[in-house]
Design an enzyme around this catalytic site. Structure first.
Site, PDB file in Angstrom:
ATOM      1  N   ARG A  37      -6.477   1.854  40.529  1.00 17.25           N
ATOM      2  CA  ARG A  37      -5.777   2.749  41.459  1.00 17.25           C
ATOM      3  C   ARG A  37      -6.269   4.183  41.283  1.00 17.25           C
ATOM      4  O   ARG A  37      -6.639   4.592  40.184  1.00 17.25           O
ATOM      5  CB  ARG A  37      -4.262   2.661  41.204  1.00 17.25           C
ATOM      6  CG  ARG A  37      -3.400   3.308  42.270  1.00 17.25           C
ATOM      7  CD  ARG A  37      -1.935   2.944  42.028  1.00 17.25           C
ATOM      8  NE  ARG A  37      -1.450   3.523  40.792  1.00 17.25           N
ATOM      9  CZ  ARG A  37      -0.850   4.712  40.700  1.00 17.25           C
ATOM     10  NH1 ARG A  37      -0.688   5.455  41.796  1.00 17.25           N
ATOM     11  NH2 ARG A  37      -0.422   5.169  39.547  1.00 17.25           N
ATOM     12  N   ASN A  47     -10.467   5.928  36.142  1.00 19.02           N
ATOM     13  CA  ASN A  47     -11.291   4.734  36.231  1.00 19.02           C
ATOM     14  C   ASN A  47     -12.755   5.010  36.540  1.00 19.02           C
ATOM     15  O   ASN A  47     -13.602   4.145  36.325  1.00 19.02           O
ATOM     16  CB  ASN A  47     -10.714   3.787  37.292  1.00 19.02           C
ATOM     17  CG  ASN A  47      -9.363   3.247  36.875  1.00 19.02           C
ATOM     18  OD1 ASN A  47      -9.223   2.652  35.819  1.00 19.02           O
ATOM     19  ND2 ASN A  47      -8.345   3.466  37.699  1.00 19.02           N
ATOM     20  N   ARG A  96      -6.315  -2.258  48.487  1.00 16.84           N
ATOM     21  CA  ARG A  96      -4.914  -2.632  48.347  1.00 16.84           C
ATOM     22  C   ARG A  96      -4.044  -1.882  49.346  1.00 16.84           C
ATOM     23  O   ARG A  96      -4.386  -0.789  49.793  1.00 16.84           O
ATOM     24  CB  ARG A  96      -4.431  -2.361  46.928  1.00 16.84           C
ATOM     25  CG  ARG A  96      -4.543  -0.901  46.517  1.00 16.84           C
ATOM     26  CD  ARG A  96      -3.903  -0.648  45.165  1.00 16.84           C
ATOM     27  NE  ARG A  96      -4.643  -1.251  44.076  1.00 16.84           N
ATOM     28  CZ  ARG A  96      -4.264  -1.157  42.805  1.00 16.84           C
ATOM     29  NH1 ARG A  96      -3.157  -0.490  42.479  1.00 16.84           N
ATOM     30  NH2 ARG A  96      -4.970  -1.714  41.843  1.00 16.84           N
ATOM     31  N   SER A 105       4.355   0.645  41.324  1.00 16.42           N
ATOM     32  CA  SER A 105       3.822  -0.693  41.582  1.00 16.42           C
ATOM     33  C   SER A 105       3.317  -1.323  40.286  1.00 16.42           C
ATOM     34  O   SER A 105       2.681  -0.660  39.462  1.00 16.42           O
ATOM     35  CB  SER A 105       2.677  -0.626  42.591  1.00 16.42           C
ATOM     36  OG  SER A 105       3.122  -0.110  43.826  1.00 16.42           O
ATOM     37  N   SER A 107       1.095  -4.270  38.078  1.00 15.00           N
ATOM     38  CA  SER A 107      -0.178  -4.982  38.179  1.00 15.00           C
ATOM     39  C   SER A 107       0.028  -6.341  38.833  1.00 15.00           C
ATOM     40  O   SER A 107      -0.791  -6.791  39.635  1.00 15.00           O
ATOM     41  CB  SER A 107      -0.798  -5.164  36.791  1.00 15.00           C
ATOM     42  OG  SER A 107      -1.098  -3.927  36.208  1.00 15.00           O
ATOM     43  N   GLN A 128      -8.979  -5.466  32.454  1.00 13.61           N
ATOM     44  CA  GLN A 128      -8.499  -4.081  32.467  1.00 13.61           C
ATOM     45  C   GLN A 128      -9.682  -3.114  32.431  1.00 13.61           C
ATOM     46  O   GLN A 128     -10.555  -3.216  31.554  1.00 13.61           O
ATOM     47  CB  GLN A 128      -7.610  -3.824  31.253  1.00 13.61           C
ATOM     48  CG  GLN A 128      -6.394  -4.745  31.186  1.00 13.61           C
ATOM     49  CD  GLN A 128      -5.122  -4.085  31.672  1.00 13.61           C
ATOM     50  OE1 GLN A 128      -5.085  -3.552  32.762  1.00 13.61           O
ATOM     51  NE2 GLN A 128      -4.100  -4.132  30.863  1.00 13.61           N
ATOM     52  N   ARG A 186       5.790  -6.674  -0.970  1.00 13.73           N
ATOM     53  CA  ARG A 186       4.792  -6.175  -0.015  1.00 13.73           C
ATOM     54  C   ARG A 186       3.455  -6.883  -0.271  1.00 13.73           C
ATOM     55  O   ARG A 186       2.873  -6.746  -1.352  1.00 13.73           O
ATOM     56  CB  ARG A 186       4.603  -4.668  -0.166  1.00 13.73           C
ATOM     57  CG  ARG A 186       5.826  -3.841   0.210  1.00 13.73           C
ATOM     58  CD  ARG A 186       5.590  -2.370  -0.051  1.00 13.73           C
ATOM     59  NE  ARG A 186       4.565  -1.833   0.831  1.00 13.73           N
ATOM     60  CZ  ARG A 186       4.818  -1.290   2.011  1.00 13.73           C
ATOM     61  NH1 ARG A 186       6.064  -1.217   2.456  1.00 13.73           N
ATOM     62  NH2 ARG A 186       3.848  -0.810   2.746  1.00 13.73           N
TER      63      ARG A 186
END
Length: 432
Positions: A37, A47, A96, A105, A107, A128, A186
């Site tokens: 997007r 992106n 889209r 919105s 994914s 991704q 631990r």
């Protein structure tokens, strides 16, 4: 060491396995889908922002296309510039709708819209864009878990060794308690397997399971474990410098990247030297040489990588340096003109190599053609912009100050990774 794959037993949401439902020809359409997007709030146009010389989107698209397991590769976007970048990296574009382009919105909404508009798709591989260390082998092995091993859903995880505690809200009066540790006992890291956490690289699933359950993690589920060095996820600007260094070391640079560089070509002036010429009181010209760089040349040779030094007739001082270095190391010295590629093409052919088998280090605009062609290429930190843009690796060090050593280490790292891959392949073949 390669990632490990494991199945999660059980059939979530009561969904029946749909992985064996195929088209009449027996072949299912497997599509890669990257959501990109344009309205990112954390990093504007994240992106397509350049990461180590490549748009962020380009890193995962290159891995997806080169995996050769997809019938189609798509980018879902609402932005013209992202569309241009996606197409330039070999992807189809799904524009889209405004309904799935809002900040709110999800994914899943966008993926469902894509599936509805592309009914030929049988397996959706949601990758991704913010995971730039993805490699083709990750994708191949994960897709095979659906197409060959019968899983409905496969997602990427990474193993973490972190002790978790319950969060306590201020003034709540609650006491914190451990989630995955007994403070009295631990465990040492080597005695604890750790926990598997989603790393966000990909979520693959069949169309049937998506439509039936409303998510990509349902039916017969399996996880695909990726090593920590490949598990990079960029959310905010502060992640960018860290991701850039990680992708330079562990990213996928394309088909032309050699499994093992057979020959390394290095420009002497500006790479082995710092570009400065010193004058003695007697009028003699001198240049300096960093012992880290000469050691790097010997390391390459010890690993079977031939080293060629380039000089110019216009730089007699560097020529003299290269000749002396050749006597000490056995390197070949080649004098090149204003277009190094013209002089190097016959040498590459004579050695029966392709440019993908060559590592090249240059420092000037005239090196750009060789930097583009070479499987591995680098420039020192102080190289001009044109050379930096053409190179696949930009050193942290300046010319003459350890840049050659840095590039040599990068070359040997790729060689080591190739050996590990071959060793794991032998183990896998033996196991099956």
């Amino acid at each position: 060491m390669l990632p490990r794959k494991r199945a999660l037993t059980g059939d979530n949401n009561g969904a029946a396995s749909a992985s064996k439902q195929q088209r009449p020809g027996g072949k299912r359409h497997v599509a890669a889908l990257i959501l990109a997007r344009g309205g990112s709030k954390g990093i504007p146009l994240k992106n397509i922002k350049m990461l180590a010389g490549v748009p962020l989107l380009g890193w995962v698209l290159r891995a997806a296309v080169d995996s050769d397991v997809f019938d189609s590769v798509w980018v879902s976007t609402d932005h013209d510039e992202i569309e241009k970048v996606a197409k330039s990296w070999g992807a189809q574009v799904h524009r889209r709708s405004p309904e799935v382009s809002r900040d709110s919105s999800s994914s899943l909404e966008t993926i469902l819209e894509f599936v509805r508009l592309n009914p030929e798709v049988d397996v959706i591989c949601h990758i991704q864009a913010t995971s730039p260390c993805l490699h083709p082998f990750h994708v191949k092995e994960a897709v095979a878990m659906i197409t060959e091993q019968g899983y409905d859903s496969v997602f990427a995880v990474v193993r973490r060794h972190q002790f978790r505690w319950k969060e306590v809200k201020k003034d709540s009066g609650e006491l914190t308690v451990p989630f995955n540790i007994d403070p009295l006992y631990r465990p040492r890291r080597q005695d604890w397997d750790g926990e598997l956490c989603e790393n966000g690289s990909f979520y693959f699933g069949t169309k049937e399971i998506l439509q039936k359950s409303g998510c990509l993690q349902a039916g017969k589920i399996a996880y695909y474990e990726m090593l920590p060095e490949y598990s990079v996820d960029i959310d905010v600007d502060i992640d960018w410098p860290v991701a850039e260094q990680r992708v330079l070391r562990y990213g996928y640079f394309g088909r032309n990247t050699p499994e093992v560089a057979c020959m390394t070509i290095i420009q002497v002036s500006g790479c082995l030297t710092d570009g400065r010429v010193y004058l003695s009181t007697a009028g003699e010209e001198m240049v300096t040489l960093n012992t880290k760089d000469t050691t790097a040349i010997r390391k390459l040779q010890a690993e079977g990588v031939e080293v060629v030094l380039l000089t110019s007739a216009e730089d007699p001082v560097s020529q003299a340096l290269a000749d002396r270095l050749a006597k000490r190391t056995g390197c070949q010295v080649v004098q090149v003109g204003n277009q190094p590629l013209d002089d190097l093409e016959p040498i590459v052919k004579q050695k029966k190599l392709e440019w993908k088998d060559v590592a090249y280090m240059g420092n000037e605009d005239v090196d750009t053609k060789c930097l583009n062609l070479a499987g591995l290429s680098a420039v020192p930190k102080d190289a001009p912009v044109e050379a930096i843009n053409a190179a696949k690796y930009t050193c942290h060090s300046r010319g003459g100050l350890g840049a050659v050593r840095e590039f040599a280490d990068h070359i040997l790292l790729q060689k080591q990774k190739a050996k590990s891959q071959m060793a794991q392949d032998r183990i896998d073949r033996h196991n099956f």
